[in-house]
Design a protein around this motif. Structure first.
Motif, PDB file in Angstrom:
ATOM      1  N   LEU A  59       0.883  -1.338  -0.128  1.00 16.13           N
ATOM      2  CA  LEU A  59      -0.103  -0.011   0.049  1.00 16.13           C
ATOM      3  C   LEU A  59       0.982   1.176  -0.099  1.00 16.13           C
ATOM      4  O   LEU A  59       0.368   2.231  -0.720  1.00 16.13           O
ATOM      5  CB  LEU A  59      -0.845   0.035   1.117  1.00 16.13           C
ATOM      6  CG  LEU A  59      -2.071  -1.016   1.080  1.00 16.13           C
ATOM      7  CD1 LEU A  59      -2.816  -1.073   2.415  1.00 16.13           C
ATOM      8  CD2 LEU A  59      -2.871  -0.799  -0.057  1.00 16.13           C
ATOM      9  N   ALA A  60       2.161   1.177   0.447  1.00 17.63           N
ATOM     10  CA  ALA A  60       2.918   2.397   0.495  1.00 17.63           C
ATOM     11  C   ALA A  60       3.376   2.666  -0.854  1.00 17.63           C
ATOM     12  O   ALA A  60       3.023   3.808  -1.130  1.00 17.63           O
ATOM     13  CB  ALA A  60       4.190   2.130   1.451  1.00 17.63           C
TER      14      ALA A  60
ATOM     15  N   GLU B  66       2.255   6.003  -3.280  1.00 15.04           N
ATOM     16  CA  GLU B  66       3.366   6.909  -3.775  1.00 15.04           C
ATOM     17  C   GLU B  66       2.878   6.853  -5.363  1.00 15.04           C
ATOM     18  O   GLU B  66       3.347   8.181  -5.926  1.00 15.04           O
ATOM     19  CB  GLU B  66       4.736   6.290  -3.494  1.00 15.04           C
ATOM     20  CG  GLU B  66       6.033   6.799  -4.053  1.00 15.04           C
ATOM     21  CD  GLU B  66       7.165   6.380  -3.834  1.00 15.04           C
ATOM     22  OE1 GLU B  66       8.216   6.604  -4.421  1.00 15.04           O
ATOM     23  OE2 GLU B  66       7.036   5.652  -2.553  1.00 15.04           O
ATOM     24  N   ALA B  67       2.666   5.721  -5.970  1.00 15.66           N
ATOM     25  CA  ALA B  67       2.455   5.867  -7.351  1.00 15.66           C
ATOM     26  C   ALA B  67       1.376   6.859  -7.754  1.00 15.66           C
ATOM     27  O   ALA B  67       1.149   7.200  -8.768  1.00 15.66           O
ATOM     28  CB  ALA B  67       2.194   4.453  -8.050  1.00 15.66           C
ATOM     29  N   LYS B  68       0.031   6.560  -6.870  1.00 14.03           N
ATOM     30  CA  LYS B  68      -1.063   7.359  -7.140  1.00 14.03           C
ATOM     31  C   LYS B  68      -0.749   8.657  -7.148  1.00 14.03           C
ATOM     32  O   LYS B  68      -1.251   9.753  -7.587  1.00 14.03           O
ATOM     33  CB  LYS B  68      -2.021   6.850  -5.893  1.00 14.03           C
ATOM     34  CG  LYS B  68      -3.450   7.546  -6.138  1.00 14.03           C
ATOM     35  CD  LYS B  68      -4.338   6.617  -5.174  1.00 14.03           C
ATOM     36  CE  LYS B  68      -5.287   7.432  -4.982  1.00 14.03           C
ATOM     37  NZ  LYS B  68      -6.280   7.031  -3.946  1.00 14.03           N
ATOM     38  N   ALA B  69       0.156   9.194  -6.128  1.00 17.51           N
ATOM     39  CA  ALA B  69       0.622  10.740  -5.969  1.00 17.51           C
ATOM     40  C   ALA B  69       1.374  10.885  -7.211  1.00 17.51           C
ATOM     41  O   ALA B  69       1.200  12.105  -7.860  1.00 17.51           O
ATOM     42  CB  ALA B  69       1.201  10.672  -4.785  1.00 17.51           C
ATOM     43  N   ASN B  70       2.357  10.154  -7.874  1.00 19.77           N
ATOM     44  CA  ASN B  70       3.115  10.341  -8.964  1.00 19.77           C
ATOM     45  C   ASN B  70       2.227  10.418 -10.204  1.00 19.77           C
ATOM     46  O   ASN B  70       2.159  11.419 -10.777  1.00 19.77           O
ATOM     47  CB  ASN B  70       3.850   9.434  -9.359  1.00 19.77           C
ATOM     48  CG  ASN B  70       5.231   9.234  -8.296  1.00 19.77           C
ATOM     49  OD1 ASN B  70       5.570  10.513  -7.645  1.00 19.77           O
ATOM     50  ND2 ASN B  70       5.999   8.354  -8.120  1.00 19.77           N
ATOM     51  N   VAL B  71       1.085   9.818 -10.341  1.00 22.44           N
ATOM     52  CA  VAL B  71       0.267  10.070 -11.251  1.00 22.44           C
ATOM     53  C   VAL B  71      -0.443  11.145 -11.475  1.00 22.44           C
ATOM     54  O   VAL B  71      -0.583  12.042 -12.251  1.00 22.44           O
ATOM     55  CB  VAL B  71      -0.719   8.800 -11.442  1.00 22.44           C
ATOM     56  CG1 VAL B  71      -1.970   9.027 -12.148  1.00 22.44           C
ATOM     57  CG2 VAL B  71      -0.102   7.403 -11.876  1.00 22.44           C
ATOM     58  N   ALA B  72      -1.036  11.552 -10.219  1.00 22.09           N
ATOM     59  CA  ALA B  72      -1.765  12.772  -9.923  1.00 22.09           C
ATOM     60  C   ALA B  72      -0.996  13.917 -10.440  1.00 22.09           C
ATOM     61  O   ALA B  72      -1.369  15.121 -11.049  1.00 22.09           O
ATOM     62  CB  ALA B  72      -2.212  12.833  -8.736  1.00 22.09           C
TER      63      ALA B  72
END
Length: 96
Positions: A26-27, A31-37
């Motif tokens: 989940l960490a 992090e990947a979700k924030a990078n995509v945003a």
């Protein structure tokens, strides 16, 4: 029975560890979700900038007003039969 419970709890703990802190946990997901945003906002800004550039290119290809403006501002060109006046600031007289 007690041994089976302990084994199942250890297995559950190991699975929870992999879920929260392991590879692809989940960490890393957050992090990947924030990078995509962040990349999406960067892309939106670039799309806007590209649209402005495409409009300028189209204006340069089809309209003569933009070409004339660039020639006047950057190259200092004037039209035939046009009078050009250059205004210079007066120099201040030096006091003796």
């Amino acid at each position: 029975m007690r041994t089976l419970t302990l084994i199942l709890l250890a297995l559950l703990g190991a699975l929870q560890y992999h879920l929260w802190w392991g590879k692809n946990g989940l960490a890393e997901y957050n992090e990947a979700k924030a990078n995509v945003a962040r990349q999406m906002t960067d892309n939106e800004q670039l799309v806007t900038r590209n649209a402005l550039l495409y409009r300028e290119i189209e204006d340069l290809n089809k309209g003569l007003a933009a070409v004339e403006e660039l020639a006047r501002n950057d190259l200092g060109m004037i039209k035939p039969g046009e009078t050009f006046y250059r205004l210079l600031l007066a120099e201040e007289p030096s006091s003796p």
